[in-house]
Motif scaffolding. Structure first.
Motif, PDB file in Angstrom:
ATOM      1  N   ALA A   1      -5.136 -10.111   3.813  1.00 49.74           N
ATOM      2  CA  ALA A   1      -3.807 -10.484   4.310  1.00 49.74           C
ATOM      3  C   ALA A   1      -2.733  -9.565   3.735  1.00 49.74           C
ATOM      4  O   ALA A   1      -1.795  -9.169   4.438  1.00 49.74           O
ATOM      5  CB  ALA A   1      -3.507 -11.935   3.967  1.00 49.74           C
ATOM      6  N   LYS A   2      -2.869  -9.183   2.461  1.00 48.40           N
ATOM      7  CA  LYS A   2      -1.899  -8.268   1.848  1.00 48.40           C
ATOM      8  C   LYS A   2      -1.948  -6.896   2.499  1.00 48.40           C
ATOM      9  O   LYS A   2      -0.904  -6.302   2.800  1.00 48.40           O
ATOM     10  CB  LYS A   2      -2.165  -8.137   0.346  1.00 48.40           C
ATOM     11  CG  LYS A   2      -1.790  -9.356  -0.450  1.00 48.40           C
ATOM     12  CD  LYS A   2      -2.146  -9.179  -1.907  1.00 48.40           C
ATOM     13  CE  LYS A   2      -1.925 -10.458  -2.683  1.00 48.40           C
ATOM     14  NZ  LYS A   2      -2.360 -10.316  -4.080  1.00 48.40           N
ATOM     15  N   TYR A   3      -3.155  -6.377   2.724  1.00 48.30           N
ATOM     16  CA  TYR A   3      -3.292  -5.080   3.382  1.00 48.30           C
ATOM     17  C   TYR A   3      -2.727  -5.123   4.804  1.00 48.30           C
ATOM     18  O   TYR A   3      -2.079  -4.183   5.248  1.00 48.30           O
ATOM     19  CB  TYR A   3      -4.755  -4.638   3.424  1.00 48.30           C
ATOM     20  CG  TYR A   3      -5.332  -4.272   2.080  1.00 48.30           C
ATOM     21  CD1 TYR A   3      -4.575  -3.658   1.099  1.00 48.30           C
ATOM     22  CD2 TYR A   3      -6.658  -4.532   1.795  1.00 48.30           C
ATOM     23  CE1 TYR A   3      -5.107  -3.315  -0.125  1.00 48.30           C
ATOM     24  CE2 TYR A   3      -7.204  -4.195   0.566  1.00 48.30           C
ATOM     25  CZ  TYR A   3      -6.424  -3.589  -0.381  1.00 48.30           C
ATOM     26  OH  TYR A   3      -6.955  -3.252  -1.592  1.00 48.30           O
ATOM     27  N   ARG A   4      -2.980  -6.223   5.513  1.00 49.40           N
ATOM     28  CA  ARG A   4      -2.467  -6.355   6.879  1.00 49.40           C
ATOM     29  C   ARG A   4      -0.941  -6.384   6.878  1.00 49.40           C
ATOM     30  O   ARG A   4      -0.309  -5.764   7.726  1.00 49.40           O
ATOM     31  CB  ARG A   4      -3.037  -7.628   7.518  1.00 49.40           C
ATOM     32  CG  ARG A   4      -2.769  -7.723   9.003  1.00 49.40           C
ATOM     33  CD  ARG A   4      -3.419  -8.935   9.604  1.00 49.40           C
ATOM     34  NE  ARG A   4      -2.916 -10.125   8.949  1.00 49.40           N
ATOM     35  CZ  ARG A   4      -3.632 -11.218   8.739  1.00 49.40           C
ATOM     36  NH1 ARG A   4      -4.877 -11.274   9.116  1.00 49.40           N
ATOM     37  NH2 ARG A   4      -3.097 -12.262   8.144  1.00 49.40           N
ATOM     38  N   LYS A   5      -0.338  -7.060   5.904  1.00 49.29           N
ATOM     39  CA  LYS A   5       1.120  -7.114   5.818  1.00 49.29           C
ATOM     40  C   LYS A   5       1.698  -5.740   5.500  1.00 49.29           C
ATOM     41  O   LYS A   5       2.699  -5.324   6.100  1.00 49.29           O
ATOM     42  CB  LYS A   5       1.549  -8.124   4.758  1.00 49.29           C
ATOM     43  CG  LYS A   5       3.048  -8.282   4.643  1.00 49.29           C
ATOM     44  CD  LYS A   5       3.406  -9.602   4.089  1.00 49.29           C
ATOM     45  CE  LYS A   5       4.888  -9.756   3.909  1.00 49.29           C
ATOM     46  NZ  LYS A   5       5.608  -9.923   5.132  1.00 49.29           N
ATOM     47  N   VAL A   6       1.075  -5.011   4.581  1.00 51.72           N
ATOM     48  CA  VAL A   6       1.551  -3.668   4.238  1.00 51.72           C
ATOM     49  C   VAL A   6       1.443  -2.745   5.449  1.00 51.72           C
ATOM     50  O   VAL A   6       2.350  -1.957   5.731  1.00 51.72           O
ATOM     51  CB  VAL A   6       0.756  -3.103   3.037  1.00 51.72           C
ATOM     52  CG1 VAL A   6       1.041  -1.628   2.833  1.00 51.72           C
ATOM     53  CG2 VAL A   6       1.092  -3.872   1.775  1.00 51.72           C
TER      54      VAL A   6
ATOM     55  N   CYS B   1       1.445   7.381  11.202  1.00 56.46           N
ATOM     56  CA  CYS B   1       1.870   6.184  10.468  1.00 56.46           C
ATOM     57  C   CYS B   1       1.798   4.942  11.354  1.00 56.46           C
ATOM     58  O   CYS B   1       1.633   3.837  10.860  1.00 56.46           O
ATOM     59  CB  CYS B   1       3.297   6.340   9.949  1.00 56.46           C
ATOM     60  SG  CYS B   1       3.447   7.569   8.668  1.00 56.46           S
ATOM     61  N   ARG B   2       1.929   5.118  12.644  1.00 55.80           N
ATOM     62  CA  ARG B   2       1.832   3.983  13.561  1.00 55.80           C
ATOM     63  C   ARG B   2       0.394   3.541  13.755  1.00 55.80           C
ATOM     64  O   ARG B   2       0.137   2.489  14.319  1.00 55.80           O
ATOM     65  CB  ARG B   2       2.433   4.351  14.922  1.00 55.80           C
ATOM     66  CG  ARG B   2       3.916   4.600  14.850  1.00 55.80           C
ATOM     67  CD  ARG B   2       4.495   4.809  16.219  1.00 55.80           C
ATOM     68  NE  ARG B   2       5.691   5.608  16.105  1.00 55.80           N
ATOM     69  CZ  ARG B   2       5.967   6.628  16.871  1.00 55.80           C
ATOM     70  NH1 ARG B   2       5.161   6.969  17.840  1.00 55.80           N
ATOM     71  NH2 ARG B   2       7.079   7.309  16.695  1.00 55.80           N
ATOM     72  N   GLN B   3      -0.566   4.343  13.320  1.00 56.62           N
ATOM     73  CA  GLN B   3      -1.972   4.013  13.483  1.00 56.62           C
ATOM     74  C   GLN B   3      -2.626   3.554  12.180  1.00 56.62           C
ATOM     75  O   GLN B   3      -3.840   3.443  12.110  1.00 56.62           O
ATOM     76  CB  GLN B   3      -2.724   5.236  14.018  1.00 56.62           C
ATOM     77  CG  GLN B   3      -2.204   5.704  15.351  1.00 56.62           C
ATOM     78  CD  GLN B   3      -2.749   7.066  15.731  1.00 56.62           C
ATOM     79  OE1 GLN B   3      -3.351   7.747  14.900  1.00 56.62           O
ATOM     80  NE2 GLN B   3      -2.522   7.464  16.960  1.00 56.62           N
ATOM     81  N   VAL B   4      -1.829   3.273  11.166  1.00 58.16           N
ATOM     82  CA  VAL B   4      -2.363   2.814   9.881  1.00 58.16           C
ATOM     83  C   VAL B   4      -2.951   1.419  10.075  1.00 58.16           C
ATOM     84  O   VAL B   4      -2.328   0.552  10.693  1.00 58.16           O
ATOM     85  CB  VAL B   4      -1.251   2.794   8.811  1.00 58.16           C
ATOM     86  CG1 VAL B   4      -1.724   2.128   7.542  1.00 58.16           C
ATOM     87  CG2 VAL B   4      -0.794   4.197   8.512  1.00 58.16           C
ATOM     88  N   SER B   5      -4.159   1.229   9.565  1.00 55.44           N
ATOM     89  CA  SER B   5      -4.822  -0.062   9.711  1.00 55.44           C
ATOM     90  C   SER B   5      -5.331  -0.542   8.353  1.00 55.44           C
ATOM     91  O   SER B   5      -5.269   0.175   7.358  1.00 55.44           O
ATOM     92  CB  SER B   5      -5.971   0.039  10.705  1.00 55.44           C
ATOM     93  OG  SER B   5      -6.947   0.920  10.199  1.00 55.44           O
ATOM     94  N   VAL B   6      -5.856  -1.758   8.351  1.00 59.78           N
ATOM     95  CA  VAL B   6      -6.393  -2.329   7.123  1.00 59.78           C
ATOM     96  C   VAL B   6      -7.595  -1.517   6.645  1.00 59.78           C
ATOM     97  O   VAL B   6      -7.784  -1.317   5.448  1.00 59.78           O
ATOM     98  CB  VAL B   6      -6.783  -3.805   7.354  1.00 59.78           C
ATOM     99  CG1 VAL B   6      -7.465  -4.389   6.140  1.00 59.78           C
ATOM    100  CG2 VAL B   6      -5.555  -4.619   7.705  1.00 59.78           C
ATOM    101  N   SER B   7      -8.378  -1.011   7.580  1.00 60.20           N
ATOM    102  CA  SER B   7      -9.562  -0.250   7.181  1.00 60.20           C
ATOM    103  C   SER B   7      -9.189   1.052   6.469  1.00 60.20           C
ATOM    104  O   SER B   7      -9.939   1.525   5.613  1.00 60.20           O
ATOM    105  CB  SER B   7     -10.438   0.058   8.394  1.00 60.20           C
ATOM    106  OG  SER B   7      -9.742   0.851   9.312  1.00 60.20           O
TER     107      SER B   7
END
Length: 177
Positions: free
Chosen positions: A43-48, A94-100
């Motif tokens: 959840a933290k990674y998704r929020k960032v 930067c718009r394609q940054v994901s949790v993975s």
């Protein structure tokens, strides 16, 4: 008007907690298993990631010759590039940054992908928690440690653990200074 609930329907509703109910997202579960991440970290990674995407979107709407936009874009791109989250310094990445992209930089995943450790990710996490991995001169015991581009070359086993590995592989040298 709502009908009265039957006995078995009431019994089922008692077992379900609607206040803390979380839907099962299959992609989320798959990512958590693949990278050994728990729900809070995910959840933290998704929020960032969403914050980075929002910031990149806001920066792209500004004028291209604006000094503020250029400075903020340069700072954002440099930070994400040095962390290893993006591969090239372009605002569209930067718009394609994901949790993975964050999970791939975690130290257990990194030592598994780099060939330093061949085994399940859970065992790599266990070795890190026990303090067998060192980044530079510092022993790392947090599996959520993100490896930056500068630190990639300095990841090693601790000395005692390295001796055990070399003894097992029959590569240990008995000569000591």
């Amino acid at each position: 008007m709502v009908r009265k609930l039957k006995f078995h329907e009431k019994k089922l509703l008692r077992k379900v907690n609607f206040i803390q109910w979380e839907p099962n997202n299959l992609n989320e579960i798959r990512m958590m298993k693949k990278y050994g991440v728990d729900r809070e970290e995910y959840a933290k990674y998704r929020k960032v990631c969403s914050e980075i995407r929002k910031l990149a979107e806001k920066l792209s709407t500004l004028e291209t010759d604006d000094n503020f936009r250029n400075d903020c874009t340069a700072q954002l791109l440099e930070k994400l590039y040095s962390m290893g989250i993006i591969n090239t310094k372009r605002l569209k990445h930067c718009r394609q940054v994901s949790v993975s992209s964050f999970c791939r930089r975690r130290i257990p995943v990194f030592i598994s992908k780099s060939g330093m450790f061949n085994g399940p990710l859970e065992v790599a996490v266990k070795y890190i928690k026990h303090g067998h991995v060192r980044v530079g001169p510092h022993v790392v015991q947090d599996p959520a440690f993100l490896v930056t581009r500068d630190q990639e070359d300095f990841i090693t086993w601790t000395d005692k653990f390295r001796e055990n590995i070399d003894t097992y592989n029959e590569k240990r040298d008995d000569y000591k200074d």
